[in-house]
Design an enzyme around this catalytic site. Sequence first.
Site, mmCIF file in Angstrom:
data_model
loop_
_atom_site.group_PDB
_atom_site.id
_atom_site.type_symbol
_atom_site.label_atom_id
_atom_site.label_comp_id
_atom_site.label_asym_id
_atom_site.label_seq_id
_atom_site.Cartn_x
_atom_site.Cartn_y
_atom_site.Cartn_z
ATOM 1 N N GLY A 160 15.649 -13.550 6.809
ATOM 2 C CA GLY A 160 15.220 -14.035 5.325
ATOM 3 C C GLY A 160 16.339 -13.370 4.573
ATOM 4 O O GLY A 160 17.178 -12.379 4.972
ATOM 5 N N LYS A 220 -1.072 -9.271 -1.796
ATOM 6 C CA LYS A 220 -0.336 -7.970 -1.230
ATOM 7 C C LYS A 220 -1.571 -6.849 -1.194
ATOM 8 O O LYS A 220 -1.418 -5.933 -0.520
ATOM 9 C CB LYS A 220 0.741 -7.584 -2.094
ATOM 10 C CG LYS A 220 2.135 -8.353 -2.008
ATOM 11 C CD LYS A 220 3.348 -7.975 -2.650
ATOM 12 C CE LYS A 220 4.386 -8.969 -2.382
ATOM 13 N NZ LYS A 220 5.775 -8.545 -3.132
ATOM 14 N N GLY A 232 10.782 -11.077 9.895
ATOM 15 C CA GLY A 232 11.592 -11.589 9.140
ATOM 16 C C GLY A 232 12.777 -11.467 9.006
ATOM 17 O O GLY A 232 13.505 -11.404 7.922
ATOM 18 N N ARG A 263 -2.349 -4.213 1.629
ATOM 19 C CA ARG A 263 -2.466 -2.752 1.451
ATOM 20 C C ARG A 263 -3.894 -2.352 2.079
ATOM 21 O O ARG A 263 -3.995 -1.303 2.646
ATOM 22 C CB ARG A 263 -2.295 -2.339 0.193
ATOM 23 C CG ARG A 263 -0.725 -2.265 -0.431
ATOM 24 C CD ARG A 263 -0.615 -1.898 -1.761
ATOM 25 N NE ARG A 263 0.549 -1.926 -2.118
ATOM 26 C CZ ARG A 263 1.457 -1.431 -3.357
ATOM 27 N NH1 ARG A 263 0.603 -0.533 -4.074
ATOM 28 N NH2 ARG A 263 2.664 -1.362 -3.430
#
Length: 313
Positions: free
Chosen positions: A13, A138, A10, A142
């Site tokens: 970004g 998220k 990424g 995790r």
Amino acid sequence: MGMSKVLVVGGTGFVGRRVVRASLAVGHPTYVLQRPEIGLDIEKLQMLLSFKKEGAHLVEGSFSDFQSLVRAVKLVDVVICTMSGAHIRSHNILLQLKLVEAIKEAGNIKRFLPSEFGLDPARMGHAIEPGRVTFDDKMVVRKAIQDAKIPFTYVCGFAFAGYFGGNLAQLGTVLPPKEKVLIYGDGNTKVTIVDEDDIATYTIKTIDDLRTLNKTLYIRPPENVVTHKELVEMWEDVMGRKLQQITISKQDFLASMKGMDYAGQVGVAHFYQVFYEGDLTNFEIGEEGEEEASKLYPDVKYTRLDEYLKIYA
């Protein structure tokens, strides 16, 4: 031992480009994933080529080609993912599950920093709909990291200055107001707002630091913990005049979601968590597994909010 080799996923970004440059600035051998899905996006390509000129290595890889991810991961020691989790841009958090699998198969990564960079999802079990989707996703990532026993660091606990600072946290704009400003609730909830370049600097600091291994790093520099009213006052000092302040209640703020598209509703929900619930600052940092960046790295001369606002004058 030398400096860790870093792969940034990424890298073109909003956060990723800053992480790439922060990594290069301190001398890490830096690799940036170049995805064929870039298509005709010439600006992204030119950014990647600019990284190459600065010393980065471009590595071809795609989330639709698992073995290409594995090959990319095998080149480095640390993987940092900065894929967007903001619905107003794109929401790709669960794509990271493929990256987790690639890291697990490669077996050589000494640390993975997934895309966090916001409210700590582990503290957001109470978050309202539809904004909680970000935190739930998220937490799925995790769990996959920890199930795979991949060493990690989670970097979170702040709001981006570009989206919450320069615009005085006004929805629908990234420019500061000149005449009037909406104040959320009583305006006295503390928030943490951090310059994106400083976020990248702190992130890179962690990757060879055993103190942050398998921990959550909160970025909460003391000069950048302010109330909404204090943020407005800083801008008024810069402008040299007062703004008309209009208070919006919790009920009216939540009611503003009606008629918005999904991305807008998610954004409003996140603003609610920050400015009404105080979820960036309503806890003490210091439990086992937690560290605070400005205490660990006092050498970082972070940008104070009052100085940051001057660039908009």
